[in-house]
Scaffold this motif. Structure first.
Motif, PDB file in Angstrom:
ATOM      1  N   ARG A   1       0.830  -1.200   0.000  1.00  0.00           N
ATOM      2  CA  ARG A   1       0.000   0.000   0.000  1.00  0.00           C
ATOM      3  C   ARG A   1       0.868   1.255   0.000  1.00  0.00           C
ATOM      4  O   ARG A   1       1.973   1.269   0.518  1.00  0.00           O
ATOM      5  N   SER A   2       0.314   2.300  -0.578  1.00  0.00           N
ATOM      6  CA  SER A   2       0.983   3.595  -0.603  1.00  0.00           C
ATOM      7  C   SER A   2       0.585   4.402   0.622  1.00  0.00           C
ATOM      8  O   SER A   2      -0.583   4.421   1.024  1.00  0.00           O
ATOM      9  N   THR A   3       1.546   5.072   1.226  1.00  0.00           N
ATOM     10  CA  THR A   3       1.231   5.949   2.378  1.00  0.00           C
ATOM     11  C   THR A   3       0.588   7.252   1.923  1.00  0.00           C
ATOM     12  O   THR A   3      -0.031   7.953   2.724  1.00  0.00           O
ATOM     13  N   PHE A   4       0.723   7.574   0.643  1.00  0.00           N
ATOM     14  CA  PHE A   4       0.220   8.859   0.141  1.00  0.00           C
ATOM     15  C   PHE A   4      -1.294   8.851  -0.036  1.00  0.00           C
ATOM     16  O   PHE A   4      -1.979   9.786   0.350  1.00  0.00           O
ATOM     17  N   ASP A   5      -1.825   7.747  -0.623  1.00  0.00           N
ATOM     18  CA  ASP A   5      -3.269   7.703  -0.849  1.00  0.00           C
ATOM     19  C   ASP A   5      -3.908   6.381  -0.439  1.00  0.00           C
ATOM     20  O   ASP A   5      -5.102   6.185  -0.637  1.00  0.00           O
ATOM     21  N   GLY A   6      -3.127   5.453   0.136  1.00  0.00           N
ATOM     22  CA  GLY A   6      -3.687   4.190   0.608  1.00  0.00           C
ATOM     23  C   GLY A   6      -3.993   3.186  -0.490  1.00  0.00           C
ATOM     24  O   GLY A   6      -4.563   2.125  -0.221  1.00  0.00           O
ATOM     25  N   THR A   7      -3.613   3.490  -1.731  1.00  0.00           N
ATOM     26  CA  THR A   7      -3.887   2.584  -2.841  1.00  0.00           C
ATOM     27  C   THR A   7      -3.081   1.295  -2.716  1.00  0.00           C
ATOM     28  O   THR A   7      -1.910   1.325  -2.342  1.00  0.00           O
ATOM     29  N   VAL A   8      -3.721   0.164  -3.030  1.00  0.00           N
ATOM     30  CA  VAL A   8      -3.026  -1.120  -3.043  1.00  0.00           C
ATOM     31  C   VAL A   8      -2.385  -1.311  -4.417  1.00  0.00           C
ATOM     32  O   VAL A   8      -3.049  -1.212  -5.449  1.00  0.00           O
ATOM     33  N   HIS A   9      -1.079  -1.579  -4.435  1.00  0.00           N
ATOM     34  CA  HIS A   9      -0.344  -1.820  -5.675  1.00  0.00           C
ATOM     35  C   HIS A   9       0.126  -3.270  -5.715  1.00  0.00           C
ATOM     36  O   HIS A   9       0.275  -3.910  -4.666  1.00  0.00           O
ATOM     37  N   LYS A  10       0.384  -3.774  -6.913  1.00  0.00           N
ATOM     38  CA  LYS A  10       0.771  -5.177  -7.068  1.00  0.00           C
ATOM     39  C   LYS A  10       1.905  -5.326  -8.076  1.00  0.00           C
ATOM     40  O   LYS A  10       1.954  -4.592  -9.063  1.00  0.00           O
ATOM     41  N   THR A  11       2.795  -6.261  -7.790  1.00  0.00           N
ATOM     42  CA  THR A  11       3.865  -6.627  -8.724  1.00  0.00           C
ATOM     43  C   THR A  11       3.802  -8.134  -8.937  1.00  0.00           C
ATOM     44  O   THR A  11       4.266  -8.909  -8.096  1.00  0.00           O
TER      45      THR A  11
ATOM     46  N   GLY B   1       0.880  -8.412 -19.606  1.00  0.00           N
ATOM     47  CA  GLY B   1       0.120  -8.015 -18.420  1.00  0.00           C
ATOM     48  C   GLY B   1       0.405  -8.842 -17.195  1.00  0.00           C
ATOM     49  O   GLY B   1      -0.249  -8.670 -16.179  1.00  0.00           O
ATOM     50  N   GLY B   2       1.416  -9.730 -17.254  1.00  0.00           N
ATOM     51  CA  GLY B   2       1.598 -10.642 -16.141  1.00  0.00           C
ATOM     52  C   GLY B   2       2.919 -10.562 -15.406  1.00  0.00           C
ATOM     53  O   GLY B   2       3.152 -11.344 -14.511  1.00  0.00           O
ATOM     54  N   SER B   3       3.774  -9.628 -15.763  1.00  0.00           N
ATOM     55  CA  SER B   3       5.082  -9.627 -15.115  1.00  0.00           C
ATOM     56  C   SER B   3       5.656  -8.224 -14.952  1.00  0.00           C
ATOM     57  O   SER B   3       6.826  -7.989 -15.201  1.00  0.00           O
ATOM     58  N   HIS B   4       4.825  -7.283 -14.572  1.00  0.00           N
ATOM     59  CA  HIS B   4       5.319  -5.949 -14.304  1.00  0.00           C
ATOM     60  C   HIS B   4       4.471  -5.281 -13.235  1.00  0.00           C
ATOM     61  O   HIS B   4       3.346  -5.680 -12.979  1.00  0.00           O
ATOM     62  N   ALA B   5       5.041  -4.281 -12.588  1.00  0.00           N
ATOM     63  CA  ALA B   5       4.315  -3.576 -11.534  1.00  0.00           C
ATOM     64  C   ALA B   5       3.178  -2.758 -12.111  1.00  0.00           C
ATOM     65  O   ALA B   5       3.268  -2.252 -13.235  1.00  0.00           O
TER      66      ALA B   5
END
Length: 220
Positions: free
Chosen positions: A160-170, A215-219
């Motif tokens: 998660r980002s501390t700036f906006d709480g968005t969940v990111h995935k790699t 679409g399967g191997s990048h952030a």
């Protein structure tokens, strides 16, 4: 004349709105964490009456400018065969969807990564004897009398980002391959499957080949 001026003004506002959206997107991108993962073999391949075991090491690093909170690694191992019909992207998407939970089920890690910080985690996998034999039968339809299996490590790093709480995935996908000979250790590994006739393969004879799928191997 007034109508023309109104149309021109509306067009200018739309351009300004698009520019504002681009600026906001750029601002968010400059203030978010970017976590990448490097995976490697961490132990020998052992195969016996109970099945097979393998250990994998995950090194995550935050390349962004803000902390990444709750960095979880959700890995799995599947047996890939040309006749098995396994959709690795679909399996990977399931894992990435679980990353939306906090924390994800069966995940490792969970720490905070500050900008430039790295972290290392190890995870062991077990393949049942039954699963290995089913994979051999499926691949026999393509290559008769084959004793090879083709394990793939699939997974997703979520944070998660501390700036906006968005969940990111790699997401990541890598095939476990066996090197051809000790002389090839300093070169690219031979793209070979794992021979089940061998009860043990030393770690220095194994490699992980990162797979590139659309679409399967990048952030994100």
């Amino acid at each position: 004349m007034a109508v023309a001026q109104f149309v021109t003004t509306c067009g200018q506002w739309k351009v300004m709105e698009r520019q504002a959206d681009i600026t906001e997107t750029q601002l968010l991108a400059s203030r978010r964490p970017w976590v990448d993962v490097d995976i490697s073999i961490a132990g020998d391949w052992d195969y016996g009456a109970q099945g097979a075991t393998i250990n994998v090491r995950y090194k995550t690093k935050n390349y962004g400018t803000t902390p990444a909170v709750g960095v979880y690694i959700s890995p799995n191992i599947i047996l890939w065969t040309e006749g098995g019909g396994i959709d690795v992207i679909a399996e990977q998407n399931k894992i990435c969807e679980m990353g939306q939970r906090n924390p994800p089920i069966n995940a490792i890690g969970g720490e905070v990564l500050f900008p430039g910080q790295e972290s290392t985690e190890n995870s062991g996998f077990h393949l049942s004897k039954e699963g290995v034999e089913k994979s051999l039968v499926a691949f026999a339809n393509v290559s008769k009398n084959s004793t090879f299996i083709f394990p793939h490590i699939i997974g997703c790093v979520s944070y998660r980002s501390t700036f906006d709480g968005t969940v990111h995935k790699t997401p990541f996908i890598a095939q476990i391959t066996r090197r051809g000979s000790i002389d090839s250790l300093d070169n690219s590994p031979d793209l070979r499957g794992i021979d089940t006739k061998l009860s043990k393969i030393p770690a220095n004879m194994l490699s992980l080949r990162r797979m590139i799928f659309p679409g399967g191997s990048h952030a994100d």
